[in-house]
Design a protein around this motif. Structure first.
Motif, short mmCIF file in Angstrom:
data_model
loop_
_atom_site.label_atom_id
_atom_site.label_comp_id
_atom_site.label_asym_id
_atom_site.label_seq_id
_atom_site.Cartn_x
_atom_site.Cartn_y
_atom_site.Cartn_z
N PRO A 189 -64.29 61.12 40.55
CA PRO A 189 -65.31 61.35 41.57
C PRO A 189 -66.68 60.89 41.08
N ALA A 190 -67.49 60.42 41.98
CA ALA A 190 -68.81 59.90 41.62
C ALA A 190 -69.64 60.96 40.91
N SER A 191 -69.36 62.22 41.20
CA SER A 191 -70.17 63.29 40.60
C SER A 191 -69.85 63.52 39.12
N VAL A 192 -68.76 62.96 38.63
CA VAL A 192 -68.39 63.18 37.22
C VAL A 192 -69.17 62.17 36.37
N SER A 193 -70.43 62.43 36.18
CA SER A 193 -71.31 61.46 35.52
C SER A 193 -71.00 61.32 34.04
N GLN A 195 -58.81 70.25 35.75
CA GLN A 195 -58.41 70.88 34.48
C GLN A 195 -58.40 69.91 33.30
N ASP A 196 -58.23 68.63 33.60
CA ASP A 196 -58.09 67.64 32.54
C ASP A 196 -59.41 66.95 32.17
N LEU A 197 -60.51 67.37 32.79
CA LEU A 197 -61.74 66.59 32.64
C LEU A 197 -62.24 66.52 31.20
N SER A 198 -62.27 67.65 30.51
CA SER A 198 -62.83 67.63 29.14
C SER A 198 -62.00 66.71 28.25
N ARG A 199 -60.68 66.73 28.45
CA ARG A 199 -59.81 65.88 27.62
C ARG A 199 -60.00 64.41 28.00
N ALA A 241 -53.77 45.64 20.42
CA ALA A 241 -54.74 44.87 21.20
C ALA A 241 -55.95 45.75 21.54
N PRO A 242 -57.15 45.36 21.13
CA PRO A 242 -58.30 46.27 21.30
C PRO A 242 -58.80 46.39 22.74
N ALA A 243 -58.77 45.28 23.48
CA ALA A 243 -59.52 45.26 24.75
C ALA A 243 -58.65 45.55 25.97
N THR A 244 -57.49 46.15 25.77
CA THR A 244 -56.60 46.46 26.89
C THR A 244 -57.33 47.29 27.95
N PRO A 245 -57.37 46.81 29.19
CA PRO A 245 -57.98 47.63 30.24
C PRO A 245 -57.27 48.97 30.36
N THR A 246 -58.03 50.03 30.29
CA THR A 246 -57.46 51.38 30.28
C THR A 246 -58.14 52.20 31.37
N PHE A 247 -57.37 52.52 32.38
CA PHE A 247 -57.89 53.26 33.55
C PHE A 247 -57.65 54.75 33.32
N LEU A 248 -58.72 55.51 33.25
CA LEU A 248 -58.60 56.95 33.04
C LEU A 248 -58.86 57.65 34.37
N ILE A 249 -57.81 58.33 34.85
CA ILE A 249 -57.83 58.88 36.22
C ILE A 249 -57.98 60.40 36.15
N THR A 271 -66.49 51.72 36.74
CA THR A 271 -66.08 52.90 37.52
C THR A 271 -65.45 52.46 38.83
N LEU A 272 -64.34 53.08 39.16
CA LEU A 272 -63.78 52.97 40.51
C LEU A 272 -63.86 54.39 41.08
N PRO A 273 -64.91 54.65 41.85
CA PRO A 273 -65.20 56.05 42.22
C PRO A 273 -64.28 56.60 43.30
N LEU A 274 -63.89 57.85 43.09
CA LEU A 274 -63.16 58.60 44.11
C LEU A 274 -64.17 59.40 44.93
N ALA A 275 -63.82 59.68 46.15
CA ALA A 275 -64.69 60.52 46.98
C ALA A 275 -64.82 61.90 46.33
N ASP A 276 -65.99 62.47 46.45
CA ASP A 276 -66.19 63.83 45.95
C ASP A 276 -65.54 64.83 46.88
N GLY A 277 -65.29 66.01 46.34
CA GLY A 277 -64.85 67.12 47.19
C GLY A 277 -63.37 67.18 47.46
N VAL A 278 -62.57 66.48 46.67
CA VAL A 278 -61.11 66.54 46.86
C VAL A 278 -60.53 67.55 45.86
N PRO A 279 -59.88 68.60 46.33
CA PRO A 279 -59.26 69.56 45.39
C PRO A 279 -58.25 68.84 44.50
#
Lengths: 138, 391
Positions: free
Chosen positions: B309-313, B285-289, B272-280, B322-330
């Motif tokens: 986070p909103a800053s991850v443009s 460490q996982d950002l580039s991937r 199925a091509p259009a499956t909603p896929t939430f990338l969290i 986008t469902l934005p997370l607050a910035d500044g969370v370790p």
């Protein structure tokens, strides 16, 4: 006359003896006291006060290691809310005491030539206060 | 603001206040329960549970290893009780510490895990919402948070969000406690970590404000979807599993929680091509991937939601929504906040479809049918019959 001064300092990790003679002397000078008593008080329970030689840093190391030998950091303290080092620090503070009364003469602390006033930190790093109160002779 | 039609949304909105209320009491309980001898004896930790509790365990692994400075293995209760407990390293009393997590304290498999862990000489801690429970009776030590659930309409059983947060919060404070007593964190560092954990209340508040309406809009726009994928890396693999669990419980849709890397090996090939896929991602460490996966997912037609986070443009620019997370969370603390968007989406998905939480009874799904609480349990470890041992 400014009678009460608060000296603030940040201590390094672990245990240390920090020379605070200059800060306390500066408070005495700022107060304008010529002859009287200076009471120095530390309002903490894991840091105390000592007077000893400031000439050789090894003296401070000896004091630290002897206090550690007397009150080793161990696991069977009754006070376990914080750390073993904290629990040991409470006991060490009772050995050093939390206040000192010093004679002021001629506007200067009447310390011996090699005597220095030191804050004994037993659970750093912390932000510490030292209260300096001066009282003029009647 | 209450949502009388949706008690699951109410739970999410209550989280900031819940963190502020729970933090000091839990910290106090953790300090009084885990004494110096235990903390200094621990060589390794196992955190075990089922369902949300297992997800909380997974999400805490990085925090334990970073803050407590001890290797930590999160395991499902079945894995621990039936396949691992017999092989704990024999390194002395209390060198293995097993934390069993169960909100009700009545889950059979987690109780079995702690019972067998005690027999194996491990230290055992029950982390539960119920101080008087089977799990609490089984463990040597109990950390009970015991805050009552929010009121629910009569006959409604709501997917749990607050209890997941309570388990996570307790595990983080346990990690700080062990790290501080062991000297891995000095007083100032431990104090700062506890302060950062408390500040998650503010970050949760910001995340709810940013996501509440957007999650509702998304649930309405993508009403046509029938399956959902949530992917995350590191601690947010737990968030992916938890978010998928809330969709399953909330609306009953097929939902999968997947490791970010594994998505590229598996879900990439789903038809199925259009499956909603939430990338969290917390942008750690996982950002580039995550950015690579987002690019691949868009290329094959997936509807991609960036939960970041909103800053991850860079990720936002690729994603459909986008469902934005607050910035500044370790990153080590991020699962507490990153769980919010998925829970909101799940709550609104059920509302939009008019689907009762946990499905209405019937069709064989009667209470107790899954035997979560009444499952047969082992009284002692049974050595597996190993083909290599056969004579």
């Amino acid at each position: 006359m400014k009678r009460l001064t608060t000296v603030r300092l940040e201590t390094p990790p672990g245990e240390s003896l920090l020379n605070i003679t200059d800060q306390v002397q500066a408070a005495v000078v700022e107060s304008g006291l010529a002859e009287g008593i200076c009471v120095v008080f530390v309002p903490h329970t894991t840091a105390g006060l000592v007077i000893n030689s400031g000439s050789d840093p090894a003296t401070a190391a000896d004091i630290r290691s002897e206090l550690k030998r007397l009150v080793p950091t161990r696991v069977d303290f009754h006070h376990t809310y914080d750390t073993p080092a904290d629990a040991a620090g409470h006991v060490k503070t009772t050995l050093t005491g939390s206040s000192l009364s010093l004679i002021v003469s001629g506007g200067q602390l009447a310390l011996g030539r090699s005597q220095r006033l030191m804050l004994a930190e037993f659970d750093g790093p912390r932000e510490r206060q030292v209260l300096v109160r001066v009282m003029a002779d009647p | 603001m209450n949502s009388p039609m949706n008690p699951m949304v109410d739970q999410v909105r209550s989280l900031p206040g819940f963190i502020r209320e729970l933090h000091p009491a839990l910290d106090d309980t953790v300090r009084k329960t885990l004494d110096h001898k235990l903390c200094l004896s621990v060589k390794r930790l196992y955190v075990t549970g089922c369902g949300d509790s297992h997800h909380a365990a997974l999400g805490s692994e990085l925090a334990f290893e970073t803050l407590a400075g001890r290797p930590t293995e999160p395991m499902s209760a079945l894995q621990f009780a039936r396949y691992a407990v017999g092989y704990l390293p024999a390194t002395g009393p209390d060198t293995n510490l097993v934390i069993g997590v169960s909100v009700s304290g009545e889950v059979a498999r987690t109780t079995e895990a702690l019972r067998l862990a005690r027999q194996a000489g491990a230290g055992t801690v029950a982390l539960t919402g119920a101080a008087q429970s089977r799990l609490a009776e089984t463990a040597e030590l109990v950390i009970a948070w015991g805050a009552p659930p929010l009121p629910e309409p009569t006959g409604v059983h709501t997917p749990r969000v607050r209890s997941y947060l309570a388990s996570q919060l307790a595990l983080l404070l346990i990690a700080v406690r062990i790290g501080e007593v062991r000297g891995h964190l000095d007083w100032a560092a431990a104090t700062a970590q506890r302060r950062d954990i408390l500040a998650l209340a503010d970050r949760a508040e910001q995340t709810i404000a940013a996501c509440d309406r957007a999650a509702r809009t998304l649930a309405e726009e993508w009403r046509d979807a029938s399956e959902f994928v949530f992917a995350g890396g590191g601690p947010n693999y737990a968030t992916a599993l938890f978010s998928a669990a809330k969709v399953l419980e909330g609306s009953g849709d097929s939902a999968v929680g997947q490791d970010m890397e594994e998505w590229a090996h598996l879900q990439f090939f789903a038809r199925a091509p259009a499956t909603p896929t939430f990338l969290i991602t917390a942008g750690g460490q996982d950002l580039s991937r995550t950015i690579e996966v987002a690019t691949a997912a868009r290329a094959i037609g997936r509807r991609v939601v960036a939960v970041a986070p909103a800053s991850v443009s860079a990720l936002r620019e690729i994603a459909s929504r986008t469902l934005p997370l607050a910035d500044g969370v370790p990153e080590i603390f991020s699962p507490l906040v990153a769980a919010i968007p998925g829970a909101l989406f799940a709550a609104y998905r059920a509302e939009v479809l008019g689907e009762p939480f946990f499905r209405a009874p019937g069709g064989g799904r009667e209470p107790g049918q899954s035997r979560v609480r009444t499952s047969e349990t082992w009284d002692q470890w049974r050595v597996p019959v190993d083909r290599l041992d056969r004579r």
